[in-house]
Design a protein around this motif. Structure first.
Motif, PDB file in Angstrom:
ATOM      1  N   GLY A  71      50.892  27.267  50.537  1.00  0.00           N
ATOM      2  CA  GLY A  71      50.000  26.014  50.539  1.00  0.00           C
ATOM      3  C   GLY A  71      50.538  24.808  51.198  1.00  0.00           C
ATOM      4  O   GLY A  71      50.081  24.099  51.808  1.00  0.00           O
ATOM      5  N   ASN A  72      51.744  24.669  51.011  1.00  0.00           N
ATOM      6  CA  ASN A  72      52.642  23.543  51.437  1.00  0.00           C
ATOM      7  C   ASN A  72      52.587  23.552  53.019  1.00  0.00           C
ATOM      8  O   ASN A  72      52.767  22.511  53.634  1.00  0.00           O
ATOM      9  N   ASN A  73      52.860  24.697  53.533  1.00  0.00           N
ATOM     10  CA  ASN A  73      53.022  24.777  54.969  1.00  0.00           C
ATOM     11  C   ASN A  73      51.690  24.572  55.710  1.00  0.00           C
ATOM     12  O   ASN A  73      51.653  24.006  56.959  1.00  0.00           O
ATOM     13  N   LEU A  74      50.555  25.020  54.937  1.00  0.00           N
ATOM     14  CA  LEU A  74      49.157  24.357  55.379  1.00  0.00           C
ATOM     15  C   LEU A  74      48.896  22.886  55.218  1.00  0.00           C
ATOM     16  O   LEU A  74      48.132  22.450  55.930  1.00  0.00           O
ATOM     17  N   GLY A  75      49.571  22.374  54.314  1.00  0.00           N
ATOM     18  CA  GLY A  75      49.092  21.103  53.805  1.00  0.00           C
ATOM     19  C   GLY A  75      47.966  20.874  52.777  1.00  0.00           C
ATOM     20  O   GLY A  75      47.414  20.000  52.728  1.00  0.00           O
ATOM     21  N   LEU A  76      47.508  22.236  52.218  1.00  0.00           N
ATOM     22  CA  LEU A  76      46.459  22.420  51.647  1.00  0.00           C
ATOM     23  C   LEU A  76      46.951  22.847  50.021  1.00  0.00           C
ATOM     24  O   LEU A  76      47.931  23.199  49.853  1.00  0.00           O
ATOM     25  N   PRO A  77      46.093  22.729  49.035  1.00  0.00           N
ATOM     26  CA  PRO A  77      46.290  23.077  47.759  1.00  0.00           C
ATOM     27  C   PRO A  77      46.487  24.927  47.961  1.00  0.00           C
ATOM     28  O   PRO A  77      46.032  25.593  48.355  1.00  0.00           O
ATOM     29  N   PRO A  78      47.699  25.294  47.203  1.00  0.00           N
ATOM     30  CA  PRO A  78      48.067  26.543  46.972  1.00  0.00           C
ATOM     31  C   PRO A  78      46.701  27.486  46.261  1.00  0.00           C
ATOM     32  O   PRO A  78      45.623  26.823  46.016  1.00  0.00           O
ATOM     33  N   GLN A  79      46.812  28.880  46.724  1.00  0.00           N
ATOM     34  CA  GLN A  79      45.436  29.530  46.239  1.00  0.00           C
ATOM     35  C   GLN A  79      45.416  29.608  44.789  1.00  0.00           C
ATOM     36  O   GLN A  79      46.552  29.412  44.050  1.00  0.00           O
ATOM     37  N   MET A  80      44.156  29.434  44.313  1.00  0.00           N
ATOM     38  CA  MET A  80      43.803  29.317  42.858  1.00  0.00           C
ATOM     39  C   MET A  80      44.243  30.683  41.843  1.00  0.00           C
ATOM     40  O   MET A  80      44.488  31.726  42.757  1.00  0.00           O
ATOM     41  N   SER A  81      44.545  30.508  40.821  1.00  0.00           N
ATOM     42  CA  SER A  81      44.966  31.669  40.010  1.00  0.00           C
ATOM     43  C   SER A  81      44.055  32.946  40.043  1.00  0.00           C
ATOM     44  O   SER A  81      42.694  32.766  40.548  1.00  0.00           O
ATOM     45  N   ASP A  82      44.340  33.929  39.732  1.00  0.00           N
ATOM     46  CA  ASP A  82      43.487  35.266  39.793  1.00  0.00           C
ATOM     47  C   ASP A  82      42.822  35.505  38.556  1.00  0.00           C
ATOM     48  O   ASP A  82      41.711  36.442  38.384  1.00  0.00           O
ATOM     49  N   ALA A  83      43.398  34.781  37.478  1.00  0.00           N
ATOM     50  CA  ALA A  83      42.808  35.362  35.875  1.00  0.00           C
ATOM     51  C   ALA A  83      43.329  34.013  34.936  1.00  0.00           C
ATOM     52  O   ALA A  83      44.483  33.522  35.411  1.00  0.00           O
ATOM     53  N   HIS A  84      42.603  33.968  33.728  1.00  0.00           N
ATOM     54  CA  HIS A  84      43.081  33.257  32.979  1.00  0.00           C
ATOM     55  C   HIS A  84      43.452  34.268  31.905  1.00  0.00           C
ATOM     56  O   HIS A  84      43.264  35.197  31.999  1.00  0.00           O
ATOM     57  N   THR A  85      44.225  33.891  30.940  1.00  0.00           N
ATOM     58  CA  THR A  85      44.900  34.854  29.878  1.00  0.00           C
ATOM     59  C   THR A  85      44.750  34.141  28.514  1.00  0.00           C
ATOM     60  O   THR A  85      44.797  32.954  28.339  1.00  0.00           O
ATOM     61  N   ILE A  86      44.764  34.775  27.627  1.00  0.00           N
ATOM     62  CA  ILE A  86      45.158  34.652  26.271  1.00  0.00           C
ATOM     63  C   ILE A  86      46.228  35.214  25.426  1.00  0.00           C
ATOM     64  O   ILE A  86      45.990  36.823  25.596  1.00  0.00           O
ATOM     65  N   ASN A  87      47.303  34.669  25.247  1.00  0.00           N
ATOM     66  CA  ASN A  87      48.555  35.276  24.916  1.00  0.00           C
ATOM     67  C   ASN A  87      49.112  36.247  25.935  1.00  0.00           C
ATOM     68  O   ASN A  87      49.375  37.500  25.947  1.00  0.00           O
ATOM     69  N   GLY A  88      48.848  35.813  27.232  1.00  0.00           N
ATOM     70  CA  GLY A  88      49.392  36.745  28.491  1.00  0.00           C
ATOM     71  C   GLY A  88      48.480  37.546  29.154  1.00  0.00           C
ATOM     72  O   GLY A  88      48.871  38.374  29.784  1.00  0.00           O
ATOM     73  N   LYS A  89      47.335  37.896  28.276  1.00  0.00           N
ATOM     74  CA  LYS A  89      46.561  39.096  28.549  1.00  0.00           C
ATOM     75  C   LYS A  89      44.937  38.570  28.863  1.00  0.00           C
ATOM     76  O   LYS A  89      44.249  37.630  28.315  1.00  0.00           O
ATOM     77  N   PRO A  90      44.460  39.103  30.073  1.00  0.00           N
ATOM     78  CA  PRO A  90      43.191  38.473  30.519  1.00  0.00           C
ATOM     79  C   PRO A  90      41.956  38.905  29.660  1.00  0.00           C
ATOM     80  O   PRO A  90      40.804  38.433  29.769  1.00  0.00           O
ATOM     81  N   GLY A  91      42.106  40.495  28.936  1.00  0.00           N
ATOM     82  CA  GLY A  91      40.812  40.951  28.243  1.00  0.00           C
ATOM     83  C   GLY A  91      40.113  41.653  29.340  1.00  0.00           C
ATOM     84  O   GLY A  91      40.291  41.833  30.350  1.00  0.00           O
ATOM     85  N   PRO A  92      39.183  42.414  28.487  1.00  0.00           N
ATOM     86  CA  PRO A  92      38.572  43.458  29.165  1.00  0.00           C
ATOM     87  C   PRO A  92      37.542  43.263  30.237  1.00  0.00           C
ATOM     88  O   PRO A  92      36.853  44.223  30.727  1.00  0.00           O
ATOM     89  N   LEU A  93      37.310  41.909  30.392  1.00  0.00           N
ATOM     90  CA  LEU A  93      36.361  41.536  31.526  1.00  0.00           C
ATOM     91  C   LEU A  93      36.906  41.669  32.768  1.00  0.00           C
ATOM     92  O   LEU A  93      36.206  41.705  33.797  1.00  0.00           O
ATOM     93  N   PHE A  94      38.028  41.842  32.992  1.00  0.00           N
ATOM     94  CA  PHE A  94      38.687  42.111  34.172  1.00  0.00           C
ATOM     95  C   PHE A  94      38.986  43.452  34.584  1.00  0.00           C
ATOM     96  O   PHE A  94      39.147  44.295  33.548  1.00  0.00           O
ATOM     97  N   PRO A  95      39.047  43.836  35.829  1.00  0.00           N
ATOM     98  CA  PRO A  95      39.355  45.175  36.063  1.00  0.00           C
ATOM     99  C   PRO A  95      40.685  45.649  35.690  1.00  0.00           C
ATOM    100  O   PRO A  95      41.674  44.804  35.666  1.00  0.00           O
ATOM    101  N   CYS A  96      40.793  46.980  35.248  1.00  0.00           N
ATOM    102  CA  CYS A  96      42.144  47.519  34.972  1.00  0.00           C
ATOM    103  C   CYS A  96      43.011  46.742  33.993  1.00  0.00           C
ATOM    104  O   CYS A  96      44.139  47.038  33.758  1.00  0.00           O
ATOM    105  N   SER A  97      42.031  46.110  32.908  1.00  0.00           N
ATOM    106  CA  SER A  97      42.786  45.127  32.025  1.00  0.00           C
ATOM    107  C   SER A  97      42.471  45.769  30.458  1.00  0.00           C
ATOM    108  O   SER A  97      42.518  44.893  29.538  1.00  0.00           O
TER     109      SER A  97
END
Length: 562
Positions: free
Chosen positions: A183-209
């Motif tokens: 992101g800094n090399n581009l001068g833009l915001p870095p890529q957004m996160s791929d998931a949110h988590t509760i106690n480090g875990k995203p929950g069953p609405l995400f694939p493979c989780s």
């Protein structure tokens, strides 16, 4: 609670999905912990990746102490990155050496080196947390701090049957530091996160989780205390439990006047304690979180879930989803925050400064600067009072304590250089943004009122601000431009919420007050890591007092060097 070495493994029951009682020594004691920073392969979605962890745990271990304890935490860095740990919300009276922000109160702990954080827990009880305070490493380096009241001091609310800690976070499928570099090399915001988590875990609405779901088991008719922490890097979050109301009883380790709500809003850095009664039809209910964003900016808007499961209910029963507020529900956000008030009881008074010695007015701005080395030729920046903070190469507290010249200046302006219509039509100019390591000098024991004003430089946006070394009272907030002639008359000087982190509303302002009775150098910054990286930060130099216990303590012998 099981014990191993110098650790209280309070997070063990969370990993298993159950809630347990906490058993602590009856009297104040010395608590010793060992933090080993290391890299571990962790899977949360469809593949494993190496992340920086503490003791191989994600989230890291929960620190359990009692009010009055002395805490020693030895941190040994085995990772490839320099490291520092901040004990978020602990006041560290006269002891900034244990506060943790890299290059502010200490040089970072280098790879292969150790540092012992030594601090007392005085006059505080409730839920706080710890996290890395360098680069974006707090994406995975974080954990809870639970401060139990002094022995024999009950909670000022019904005693819960059991309790659990819920840490809300973000997850990237790739190395977060590499994401930032790109992101800094581009001068833009870095890529957004791929998931949110509760106690480090995203929950069953995400694939493979399916196996990456936190489960909390409850018994019918019992009351539970949930300690909720927002450890996300860049998102304010809504949280709700399907079918269950929550009674808010504490924020940022300060008791509040209880009120009941179906959902809550929590900004990065904030903590909220709620009571939940297991009074619904026995079943499985989703606990869910997703971002609040009331301006059209790109965010990871997917919902992370955990499960509140009644005892005896099989895992085959499908959980029920809660009704979360809409992602842009500003009305709910403003209404919820207005309900937060200090308990202000004889035992837990709210000592609001009524007389103000120093009035400060800081504008929050985003901007665009030329960047010859960036692919786009420009780079996003952020500023307070048109100053983009430049990080020093030595700890500011060291420079202050040893009177080192040329490290920083103490001429941070009390107000912006050019008044303008702060929240009017969008402005694309930087209005003369300058770079500098400039601090504001505050007299010991003086009372400070600070108004934080959002602006429409590039865009309006909500900003959660954290002040190190202090709690403060949120005496007022509003939408639009702060009016010094009319708005102070509407301040709450009776029972305003007391916090260490406050959200400045989108296109609005927030007024806080505090008494500068903690000498040292204290960081203040936006707790959106993206904006902190762009320079949305500053620091206060609180001068020593004249009394014997009113000056900064000497530095420890093992303080890291730069």
């Amino acid at each position: 609670m099981a014990r191993q070495g110098n650790f209280y493994w309070g997070s063990l029951f969370l990993l298993l999905g159950f809630v347990g009682f906490i058993s602590l020594p009856a009297e104040a004691a010395v608590k010793k912990y060992q933090f080993d920073i290391q890299v571990k392969n962790v899977s949360r979605l469809c593949h494993a990746k190496p992340i920086v962890t503490v003791n191989g745990m994600f989230p890291g271990p929960t620190i359990y102490v009692r009010e009055g304890d002395n805490v020693l935490i030895n941190v040994t860095n085995h990772a490839q990155y320099n490291m520092s740990i901040h004990w978020h919300g602990l006041k560290q009276f006269r002891n900034g050496w244990a506060d943790g922000p890299a290059y502010i109160t200490q040089c970072p702990i280098k790879t292969g080196h150790s540092y012992t954080y030594n601090f007392n827990v005085t006059g505080q009880r409730g839920t706080l947390w710890w996290h890395a305070h360098i680069l974006w490493l707090r994406a995975t380096v974080y954990g809870a701090i639970v401060i139990m009241p002094k022995e024999g001091t009950p909670f000022p609310f019904p005693q819960p049957y059991r309790e659990a800690t819920l840490i809300l976070g973000e997850w990237w499928n790739t190395d977060v530091e590499e994401v930032v570099r790109q992101g800094n090399n581009l001068g833009l915001p870095p890529q957004m996160s791929d998931a949110h988590t509760i106690n480090g875990k995203p929950g069953p609405l995400f694939p493979c989780s399916e196996k990456h779901t936190y489960v909390m088991e409850v018994e019918q008719g019992k009351t539970y205390l949930l300690r909720i922490i927002n450890a996300a890097l860049n998102d304010e979050l809504f949280f709700a439990i399907a079918g269950h109301n929550m009674t808010v009883v504490e924020i940022d380790a300060v008791y509040t006047k209880p009120f009941t709500t179906q959902a809550l809003l929590i900004a990065p850095g904030q903590t909220t304690n709620v009571l939940v009664q297991a009074d619904q039809v026995a079943g499985r209910y989703f606990m869910a979180t997703r971002p609040f964003m009331d301006v059209p900016l790109a965010i990871d808007n997917k919902t992370a879930t955990a499960i509140l499961q009644y005892k005896g209910i099989p895992n085959t029963v499908l959980p029920i989803l809660p009704q979360l507020p809409a992602p842009n529900d500003t009305t709910f956000a403003m209404s919820y925050n207005k309900k937060l008030k200090s308990l202000n009881s004889p035992q837990f008074p709210a000592n609001i400064p009524l007389k103000v010695d120093r009035h400060l007015f800081y504008t929050i701005g985003l901007g665009m600067n030329p960047c010859p080395t960036c692919q786009n030729g420009t780079q996003l920046t952020a500023s307070l009072n048109n100053i983009t903070f430049v990080m020093p190469r030595i700890g500011l507290l060291q420079a202050h304590y040893f009177s080192l010249k040329g490290v920083f200046r103490t001429d941070f302006p009390d107000r912006p250089p050019i008044p303008f219509n702060y929240t009017g039509a969008p402005l694309t100019a930087n209005l003369g943004t300058s770079l500098g390591t400039r601090l504001s000098k505050i007299s010991f024991n003086s009372t400070v009122e600070l108004v934080l004003q959002d602006t429409n430089l590039l865009t309006v946006e909500s900003h959660p601000f954290h002040l190190h070394g202090y709690n403060f009272f949120v005496v007022g907030t509003g939408v639009g431009n702060f009016d010094p002639a009319k708005d102070p008359a509407k301040f709450n000087l009776v029972d305003p919420p007391e916090r260490n982190t406050i959200g400045v509303p989108t296109g609005g302002w927030t007024a806080i007050r505090f008494k500068a009775d903690n000498p040292g150098v204290w960081f203040m910054h936006c707790h959106l890591e993206l904006h902190t990286m762009w320079g949305l930060k500053m620091a206060f130099v609180v001068e020593d007092g004249k009394g014997p216990n009113q000056s900064v303590l000497p530095p420890p012998k093992d303080l890291p060097t730069c």
